[in-house]
Write a protein that holds these residues in place. Structure first.
Motif, short mmCIF file in Angstrom:
data_model
loop_
_atom_site.label_atom_id
_atom_site.label_comp_id
_atom_site.label_asym_id
_atom_site.label_seq_id
_atom_site.Cartn_x
_atom_site.Cartn_y
_atom_site.Cartn_z
N VAL A 12 31.79 47.72 37.77
CA VAL A 12 32.64 48.84 38.20
C VAL A 12 34.11 48.45 38.19
N SER A 13 34.43 47.26 38.66
CA SER A 13 35.83 46.87 38.75
C SER A 13 36.46 46.65 37.37
N VAL A 14 35.72 46.06 36.45
CA VAL A 14 36.26 45.88 35.09
C VAL A 14 36.38 47.24 34.39
N THR A 15 35.41 48.12 34.61
CA THR A 15 35.51 49.47 34.05
C THR A 15 36.74 50.18 34.59
N PHE A 16 36.95 50.11 35.91
CA PHE A 16 38.13 50.73 36.51
C PHE A 16 39.41 50.14 35.93
N ALA A 17 39.46 48.82 35.77
CA ALA A 17 40.65 48.17 35.23
C ALA A 17 40.95 48.65 33.82
N CYS A 18 39.92 48.76 32.99
CA CYS A 18 40.10 49.26 31.62
C CYS A 18 40.60 50.70 31.63
N LEU A 19 40.02 51.52 32.50
CA LEU A 19 40.47 52.91 32.60
C LEU A 19 41.91 53.00 33.10
N GLN A 76 50.43 52.08 36.74
CA GLN A 76 48.99 52.17 36.51
C GLN A 76 48.56 51.11 35.49
N LEU A 77 49.32 50.99 34.42
CA LEU A 77 49.05 49.99 33.40
C LEU A 77 49.11 48.58 33.99
N ALA A 78 50.12 48.31 34.79
CA ALA A 78 50.25 46.99 35.42
C ALA A 78 49.08 46.70 36.36
N THR A 79 48.62 47.70 37.08
CA THR A 79 47.45 47.53 37.95
C THR A 79 46.23 47.13 37.13
N GLY A 80 46.01 47.84 36.03
CA GLY A 80 44.87 47.53 35.18
C GLY A 80 44.95 46.12 34.60
N VAL A 81 46.13 45.75 34.12
CA VAL A 81 46.31 44.41 33.54
C VAL A 81 46.11 43.34 34.62
N ALA A 96 38.48 42.32 44.61
CA ALA A 96 37.83 43.19 45.61
C ALA A 96 38.81 43.57 46.71
N THR A 97 39.64 42.65 47.13
CA THR A 97 40.63 42.95 48.17
C THR A 97 41.59 44.03 47.68
N LEU A 98 42.10 43.85 46.47
CA LEU A 98 43.03 44.82 45.91
C LEU A 98 42.37 46.18 45.74
N LEU A 99 41.16 46.21 45.22
CA LEU A 99 40.47 47.48 45.00
C LEU A 99 40.08 48.17 46.31
#
Length: 144
Positions: A12-19, A76-81, A96-99
Motif C-alpha cells: 500500500v505504501s509503495v503504491t501510494f508513493a507511486c500515485l 506532492q511529487l516530493a512526498t512521493g519521491v 509508516a510514521t510519515l504516512l
C-alpha cells in the motif's frame, strides 16, 4: 503476530508513493486538469488574457490559481519521491510514521475542505483512503 501487516503495508505504501509521484507530475504539467479531477476546478487563462509579466517579454503561463496548483503538485511529487526513497532504503518505520501523519492530517483536511466546498463525495473519497493508510501504517508500527 499479524504476519500480513508488513507486506500489506509495504504494498500500500509503495503504491501510494507511486500515485503521489504521478499526481504531482500531473499537477505541475496540467494544473487545470488536476484541479478539476481533485474536485476544486480552476479557470484556465483565456487566449485574450495573455498578459505579459511585469518587466519581461515572456507571456504568463497561467493564472495565479494554476500556478499555485503547480506548486502544490511539486510538494506532492516530493512526498512521493521521499516515500520511494524510504522504501528503497528499507526505512519502513520512517515511512509508516510519515504516512500515519499524512493520512490523517493531509487527507483529512482535503476531505473536509472538499466536502465543505461542495465537491460532494470527493471529500470522503480523499479522506477515507487516507485514514485507512494511516491506520495500516499505525498497525505496522504497533506490530514492531
Amino acid at each position: 503476530m499479524m504476519s500480513y501487516v508488513r507486506p500489506a503495508f509495504q504494498l500500500v505504501s509503495v503504491t501510494f508513493a507511486c500515485l503521489a509521484v504521478v499526481t504531482g507530475i500531473q499537477a505541475v504539467s496540467s494544473p487545470v486538469t488536476f484541479a478539476r479531477s481533485f474536485g476544486i476546478p480552476i479557470q484556465p487563462v483565456k487566449p485574450h488574457d495573455d498578459h505579459h509579466t511585469s518587466g519581461t517579454s515572456r507571456p504568463k503561463r497561467s493564472s495565479a490559481a494554476s500556478s499555485y496548483v503547480s506548486l502544490m503538485g511539486v510538494r506532492q511529487l516530493a512526498t512521493g519521491v521521499t516515500l520511494l526513497t524510504y522504501a528503497r532504503q528499507g526505512k519502513w518505520e520512517d515511512m509508516a510514521t510519515l504516512l500515519s501523519i499524512l493520512g490523517f492530517v493531509v487527507a483529512g483536511t482535503d476531505g473536509y475542505v472538499l466536502w465543505t466546498e461542495g465537491a460532494g463525495w470527493k471529500g470522503p473519497f480523499h479522506a477515507l483512503p487516507g485514514a485507512g493508510i494511516a491506520l495500516l501504517a499505525g498497525a505496522f508500527l504497533y506490530s514492531k
